[in-house]
Design a protein around this motif. Structure first.
Motif, mmCIF file in Angstrom:
data_model
loop_
_atom_site.group_PDB
_atom_site.id
_atom_site.type_symbol
_atom_site.label_atom_id
_atom_site.label_comp_id
_atom_site.label_asym_id
_atom_site.label_seq_id
_atom_site.Cartn_x
_atom_site.Cartn_y
_atom_site.Cartn_z
ATOM 1 N N PHE A 57 0.843 -1.183 0.000
ATOM 2 C CA PHE A 57 0.000 0.000 0.000
ATOM 3 C C PHE A 57 0.884 1.240 0.000
ATOM 4 C CE2 PHE A 57 -3.287 -2.859 0.529
ATOM 5 C CZ PHE A 57 -3.036 -3.710 1.581
ATOM 6 N N THR B 133 -9.010 -5.416 8.189
ATOM 7 C CA THR B 133 -8.435 -5.402 6.843
ATOM 8 C C THR B 133 -8.718 -6.729 6.143
ATOM 9 O OG1 THR B 133 -6.650 -3.924 7.523
ATOM 10 C CG2 THR B 133 -6.309 -5.189 5.509
ATOM 11 N N ARG B 134 -9.153 -6.659 4.916
ATOM 12 C CA ARG B 134 -9.390 -7.869 4.135
ATOM 13 C C ARG B 134 -9.184 -7.538 2.657
ATOM 14 N NH1 ARG B 134 -11.601 -12.776 5.149
ATOM 15 N NH2 ARG B 134 -12.502 -13.917 3.395
ATOM 16 N N VAL B 135 -7.947 -7.656 2.199
ATOM 17 C CA VAL B 135 -7.620 -7.386 0.808
ATOM 18 C C VAL B 135 -6.856 -8.584 0.235
ATOM 19 C CG1 VAL B 135 -7.534 -4.889 1.109
ATOM 20 C CG2 VAL B 135 -5.462 -6.228 1.414
ATOM 21 N N SER B 136 -6.998 -8.805 -1.062
ATOM 22 C CA SER B 136 -6.281 -9.903 -1.715
ATOM 23 C C SER B 136 -6.292 -9.672 -3.211
ATOM 24 C CB SER B 136 -6.929 -11.250 -1.383
ATOM 25 O OG SER B 136 -8.272 -11.289 -1.819
ATOM 26 N N GLY B 137 -5.435 -10.400 -3.902
ATOM 27 C CA GLY B 137 -5.380 -10.303 -5.356
ATOM 28 C C GLY B 137 -4.043 -10.751 -5.884
ATOM 29 N N ALA C 106 -3.431 -6.464 -9.146
ATOM 30 C CA ALA C 106 -4.725 -5.940 -8.693
ATOM 31 C C ALA C 106 -4.521 -4.622 -7.945
ATOM 32 C CB ALA C 106 -5.419 -6.956 -7.798
ATOM 33 N N ASP C 107 -5.472 -3.697 -8.094
ATOM 34 C CA ASP C 107 -5.346 -2.373 -7.484
ATOM 35 C C ASP C 107 -5.105 -2.438 -5.983
ATOM 36 O OD1 ASP C 107 -5.714 -1.221 -9.934
ATOM 37 O OD2 ASP C 107 -7.844 -0.758 -9.638
ATOM 38 N N SER C 108 -5.715 -3.424 -5.314
ATOM 39 C CA SER C 108 -5.623 -3.493 -3.858
ATOM 40 C C SER C 108 -4.251 -3.927 -3.363
ATOM 41 C CB SER C 108 -6.687 -4.441 -3.309
ATOM 42 O OG SER C 108 -6.526 -5.742 -3.858
ATOM 43 N N VAL C 109 -3.430 -4.542 -4.227
ATOM 44 C CA VAL C 109 -2.138 -5.059 -3.774
ATOM 45 C C VAL C 109 -0.967 -4.601 -4.639
ATOM 46 C CG1 VAL C 109 -3.145 -7.078 -2.655
ATOM 47 C CG2 VAL C 109 -2.465 -7.221 -5.055
ATOM 48 N N SER C 110 -1.216 -3.856 -5.692
ATOM 49 C CA SER C 110 -0.133 -3.404 -6.566
ATOM 50 C C SER C 110 0.639 -2.258 -5.926
ATOM 51 C CB SER C 110 -0.700 -2.949 -7.911
ATOM 52 O OG SER C 110 0.333 -2.398 -8.723
ATOM 53 N N ASP D 52 2.005 -0.037 -7.844
ATOM 54 C CA ASP D 52 1.862 1.051 -8.827
ATOM 55 C C ASP D 52 3.200 1.678 -9.173
ATOM 56 O OD1 ASP D 52 -0.901 0.836 -9.117
ATOM 57 O OD2 ASP D 52 -1.294 2.136 -7.401
#
Length: 303
Positions: A23, A119-123, A155-159, A161
């Motif tokens: 992040f 928190t709960r993100v994945s990809g 994925a946007d949630s884990v990249s 950028d």
């Protein structure tokens, strides 16, 4: 001792991708690159005639309950848990006229999840593409260099950028029953999101393995690990230093490597010594980063 795993590339892409790296809005970086290394990670042999391949799956888990603050004290962290999978495909070959030399081309796709404390993100994470070249001065010694490009297409949630270049140098040698595996490298980052300038990272990874079992069909090698990372400070879009973005960490650990001789798994058309390794690592000193408290597992098959 004969060289067992001709293409032991089990850790070409093994950063612990902690929440700080996932992040970009967070100032703190976390995770030591190549933390899941094992002994013989960079042991290669140029004694082959036909190109071959390997596929690997790595599993990484880190308990993010603690972090190092700006004074190096362990304080409460994000209270999350980070899970990373790394699926890698490698191709090995040689070139006529270059004795004792080999090459690898590879691609790795990370699978990432962060859970806990709301928190709960994945990809799927940012893939790494590149390769390496190695040279065998003697049959029991390997030296070489590698470079990978990290593409911000996850994925946007884990990249992250952010485009990044991962160059490093490696060395591996057998001294009797002892295997020494050393990697020294860096992560050179491009411009980050919102015109930020993420700091670059330097790292060193050492593995010392001792071969306690050397049977015709299998091999067992316990090992010790020592890892270090230093990440330089980041700047915001106005070229102002981002507070607490400079970090470092030292982690120590131990584990065991199991290897299985070719021919034992005939149903899988096994060509080289397959590997399974597991080890635990703990951060012992650091600053402005999540404490490493992780378990690492690797599975590698050659054909």
């Amino acid at each position: 001792m004969s060289i067992r795993a001709w293409g032991c590339a089990a850790t070409l892409f093994a950063p612990v991708l902690g929440a700080g790296l996932l992040f970009p809005a967070m100032a703190q970086a976390s995770g030591i690159p190549y933390a899941s290394n094992r002994p013989q990670s960079f042991q290669f042999s140029s004694d082959f005639t036909e190109p071959y391949n390997s596929v690997g799956q790595e599993f990484e888990y880190n308990d993010d309950r603690k972090r190092f603050d700006d004074h190096g004290n362990k304080v409460a962290g994000s209270n999350t848990e980070t899970y990373v999978g790394l699926t890698s495909l490698l191709h090995y070959w040689k070139m006529d006229g270059l004795p004792n030399t080999g090459f690898i081309a590879s691609i790795t796709l990370p699978e990432i999840a962060v859970r806990g404390n709301g928190t709960r993100v994945s990809g799927l994470g940012d893939p790494l593409v590149g390769g390496l070249v190695w040279y065998n001065p003697t049959p029991l010694r390997t030296i070489g260099a590698q470079a990978y490009v990290q593409l911000p297409t996850g994925a946007d949630s884990v990249s992250s950028d952010t485009y990044a270049l991962w160059p490093s140098l490696f060395y591996n040698e057998w001294l009797g029953k002892v295997n020494i595996d050393l990697l020294v490298g860096a992560i050179l980052r491009g411009d980050g999101p919102h015109h930020t300038e993420p700091g670059d990272t330097g790292h060193a990874n050492l593995r010392l393995g001792y071969n306690i079992v050397d049977r015709p069909t299998y091999q067992v090698t316990p090992f010790l690990s020592a890892d270090y990372q230093k990440t330089f400070g980041s700047d915001d879009r106005n070229n102002n230093a981002i507070e607490f973005s400079e970090s470092n960490e030292t982690a120590l650990g131990a584990g065991v490597l199991f290897q299985l001789k070719p021919g034992v798994q005939k149903v899988f058309a096994q060509k080289m010594w397959d590997q399974v390794s597991i080890h635990y690592s703990k951060g012992v000193e650091g600053r402005n980063t999540t404490v490493t408290d992780g378990l690492f597992v690797q599975l590698w098959h050659y054909w």
